[in-house]
Design a protein around this motif. Structure first.
Motif, short mmCIF file in Angstrom:
data_model
loop_
_atom_site.label_atom_id
_atom_site.label_comp_id
_atom_site.label_asym_id
_atom_site.label_seq_id
_atom_site.Cartn_x
_atom_site.Cartn_y
_atom_site.Cartn_z
N ASP A 105 0.81 -1.22 0.00
CA ASP A 105 0.00 0.00 0.00
C ASP A 105 0.85 1.27 0.00
OD1 ASP A 105 -2.65 -0.87 -0.13
OD2 ASP A 105 -2.66 -1.38 1.98
N HIS A 106 2.02 1.20 0.61
CA HIS A 106 2.84 2.40 0.77
C HIS A 106 3.54 2.80 -0.53
CE1 HIS A 106 1.92 1.26 4.75
NE2 HIS A 106 2.90 0.41 4.92
N HIS A 119 6.35 4.12 5.86
CA HIS A 119 5.19 3.28 6.07
C HIS A 119 4.03 4.20 6.42
CE1 HIS A 119 7.77 -0.42 7.37
NE2 HIS A 119 7.96 -0.06 6.12
N SER A 120 3.21 4.51 5.47
CA SER A 120 1.99 5.26 5.75
C SER A 120 2.31 6.61 6.36
CB SER A 120 1.11 4.42 6.67
OG SER A 120 -0.16 4.96 6.80
N SER A 131 2.45 11.91 3.53
CA SER A 131 2.17 10.50 3.24
C SER A 131 1.62 10.33 1.84
CB SER A 131 1.15 9.95 4.25
OG SER A 131 0.74 8.66 3.88
N ARG A 162 0.63 7.54 0.54
CA ARG A 162 -0.51 6.63 0.61
C ARG A 162 -1.82 7.37 0.86
NH1 ARG A 162 -1.34 1.70 5.00
NH2 ARG A 162 -3.45 1.14 4.37
N THR A 205 -2.62 3.19 11.19
CA THR A 205 -2.75 4.50 10.56
C THR A 205 -3.80 4.49 9.44
OG1 THR A 205 -0.91 3.95 9.09
CG2 THR A 205 -0.39 5.18 11.08
N VAL A 206 -4.45 3.36 9.22
CA VAL A 206 -5.53 3.29 8.23
C VAL A 206 -6.63 4.29 8.57
CG1 VAL A 206 -7.33 1.81 7.25
CG2 VAL A 206 -5.04 0.90 7.61
#
Length: 407
Positions: free
Chosen positions: A15-16, A153-154, A208, A210, A314-315
């Motif tokens: 995802d990242h 990461h995010s 971010s 993402r 962090t979603v």
């Protein structure tokens, strides 16, 4: 034409990097290659990788499948992972993690020059990862005078160092010691990440990728994801519970008591469990008629939900961007977060707070104790520090500037 090599791990790490890969391929003439470095992950079955290959005709290579000796063993392990009974065993989930480390350490000794087959990238990009196999790839880029970048990461939310169960002192690896330089540049979404002062490379704050707003709002359509439908009649309030990872330092017994409280209400609840973490939720909750476990993409589940509960992920920034009510179960841990002193989130500090919130959600699924301007302040602090809701644009400017230096 410049060449870019992306090192890809497994879900959810993909995802990242996917939004960055998509942006590069959509707006530039760079040649891009993806290399999968998780020996037990089926990259060809991942909807995000499928999208990238179809949309941009990108080459994908699995580093370990390229090793003849390992290929047969890999097929046998993957077939075991597809066995429902075996996959439910917690010991097998732990074994998978161990196998990945062992195989990566062994595979990192393989001749990177032969594997790359004269691709000779101008730029190597991966997420924040200092593993032995990543180190080998980075060392190769230095030999051919290329550059390497580590992307975040995010959008890091934790601010205390000892937030992992195995972190028991500041002398542990990656906790209190400055890491030896590996990459040329390390990108951070903000300055809140505890590892920020420990990184010796050149640091860049870009927000971010993402959670670039345009990407968040279009990615499910790009991936061809279907709308989530609860398998039974939906109750008054729809709750998505983002289950924590086992490695994080939280109060697990109190988590189960909180779930008991939640299922006593007339809600439809979907649990999204971590990758390789289906064993973390006890059986009795899996069979509850109000509860469902889902492997659907998290973005699809966020779209379905009225309220998103979380502890350590962090979603929730995606939920904020999509204007969902967000609940941080602070009573389940004593870690600190960059959002602690900001409004824009419903928080529980005691079990009483949880019950009071649930009673309000039972009466009104749209209830929240904050407004949209509060949410905007959180996103600006953690996700969009550079005054833009589209950090991907900043990423592209940064990468293009690097290519100018190379040329």
């Amino acid at each position: 034409m410049s060449k870019i090599l992306f090192l890809i791990r497994a879900a959810p790490d993909i995802d990242h990097l996917v939004p960055v890969v998509d942006k590069i391929c959509s707006t530039t003439e760079h040649e891009v290659k993806l290399v999968g470095i998780d020996p037990l992950y089926k990259y060809c079955s991942d909807e995000r990788i499928t999208f990238l290959r179809k949309a941009h005709n990108i080459q994908l290579h699995s580093f370990f499948s390229d090793i003849p000796v390992f290929y047969g063993l890999q097929k046998k392990i993957l077939s075991l992972m597809e066995c429902t009974f075996i996959n439910k065993l917690s010991v097998f989930a732990k074994l998978q993690g161990r196998l990945i480390i062992i195989i990566q350490n062994w595979g990192s000794k393989k001749d990177i020059h032969i594997f790359l087959n004269n691709f000779n990238p101008d730029l190597l990009i991966c997420d924040h990862n200092w593993s032995s196999i990543v180190k080998r790839f980075v060392d190769f880029t230095k030999k051919v005078e290329s550059l390497s970048i580590s992307l975040p990461h995010s959008a890091e939310n934790w601010t205390n160092k000892l937030r992992i169960t195995t972190f028991l002192s500041f002398s542990g690896k990656g906790v209190g010691e400055i890491r030896k330089p590996l990459f040329d540049y390390v990108v951070f979404p903000n300055e809140h990440d505890p590892s920020f002062p420990l990184v010796a490379e050149k640091k860049v704050i870009l927000g971010s990728a993402r959670f670039s707003k345009s990407w968040v709002l279009k990615k499910e359509t790009l991936f061809g994801s279907s709308e989530y439908k609860f398998p039974r009649q939906t109750k008054n309030t729809k709750i998505l519970f983002l289950y924590p990872k086992k490695q994080n330092n939280i109060f697990w017994e109190e988590l189960l008591r909180s779930i008991e409280i939640m299922i006593s209400y007339d809600f439809s609840i979907v649990f999204k469990l971590p990758v390789r973490g289906r064993h973390l939720l006890p059986k009795k909750y899996k069979s509850c008629e109000k509860v469902e476990l889902s492997d659907d993409p998290t973005g699809v589940l966020v779209d379905w939900a009225d309220v998103v509960f979380y502890i350590d992920t962090t979603v929730i920034f995606e939920a904020m961007i999509k204007d969902k009510t967000v609940v941080h179960l602070k009573h389940l841990h004593i870690n600190t977060c960059s959002t602690d002193n900001l409004r824009g989130i419903c928080r529980t500090y005691t079990r009483d707070d949880l019950v009071e919130l649930l009673e309000k959600f039972e009466k009104d699924p749209s209830y929240r104790s904050y407004n949209s301007s509060d949410t905007a302040k959180i996103l600006k602090e953690v996700v969009y520090p550079n005054e833009t809701e589209e950090p991907l644009e900043d990423y592209m400017r940064f990468i293009n500037e690097l290519f100018l230096k190379i040329s």
